[in-house]
Write a protein that holds these residues in place. Sequence first.
Motif: not given
Length: 371
Positions: A344-369
């Motif tokens: 559908a045109g998403f890049s490997p970088d997009d895939l990395e974000k959706m498969w874990s990067g975004n989830l880990l960002r929210v986890l880190s944001d909550a933890a304040g790290r």
Amino acid sequence: MPHTTDLHRRLLTLDAHLDTPVHFSREGWHFNERHGLETDVAQLDMPRMAGNLSGGFFVIYTPQGPLTDDAYAAALASARQRSREIDETLALFPDHIGAATAAADAVRLHGQGKLVAFKSIENSYPIGEDLGLLAEFHAQGVRMAGPVHIRANQLADSSTDAPRWNGLSPLGEGWVAEMNRLGMVIDASHASDEAFDQMLEASRAPLILSHSGTRGYFNHPRNLDDGRIRALAAKGGVIGFTTIYLSAMHMVPERASLFHTMGHIGDLPIAEQTDLARRWNALDDTAPMWSADFEDYIRALLHTINVAGVEHVCFGADWDGGGGVAGLRDVTGLPRVTERLLAAGFSPDDLEKMWSGNLLRVLSDAAGREL
Ligand SMILES: [Zn+2]
């Protein structure tokens, strides 16, 4: 473009809501053995995860019961036990899977070739009226929790029940503040629209919907309307796109009865577990719970990415909690999702974000790290 399977295998792939701990106490069932859907009901185990799903949030789920001191005490005891069962299961396989409480743990474990196990809570009912118990679960490694399940409780209204509080209760407001203070991610899946709005307003950290979809694709209270998805994203949050409620749920009486039994599968003798699996899987052929299939799932996923944006989508299929559609019945089908997103045109970088990067960002944001 890299070969899809290689890319998928290389990516850190996480699911925000794995109900698999319901199976951890089953007699004769082992997380390190491969189970097939012909003979079993579990949708993942370590052999099927390998190369398909790196890990995720393993859920301490508690069904909603009465709002009484006795019922709170019983729910707390069973939530504590489930938390212990997760720890004990992980401890059996230290060379293959590890406990994670921060983004860096997930990255490290994946780098070591191990699977990743975070812990989360679905339904904070077991804490009763004692917000101090959240610190106990945090100390046990829990890093995400939702206030409510399919019925209103002492903390919040549910998306699938009559309102009791018009959103959060006063105790629920305290729950949000305590979740923020502890640095745990607030999960708004199952919360009513009003409870979602109030959590989004009150929380100092971005929210997650660990297993939800969009009403813009299928109109059901468990899904969120596109406006709320955009509001979630505008505050840095993330939607764990799910396989449920892509169509109406077909809950025939036998399925409802089996669903109830599934919640107690850990207490059943082996013969009854096998019988449950046989009847459950037979119903998938004659009266599937969802009429949606893999193509519907992909269409709904693309709609969700379009609404939320690539930075605000992750995955939360609801494996072992009612998830899975025809063509995507267990985690072994997940490389096909990556394949379709690349097509559908998403890049490997997009895939990395959706498969874990975004989830880990929210986890880190909550933890304040920082990640
Ligand atoms: Zn759920």
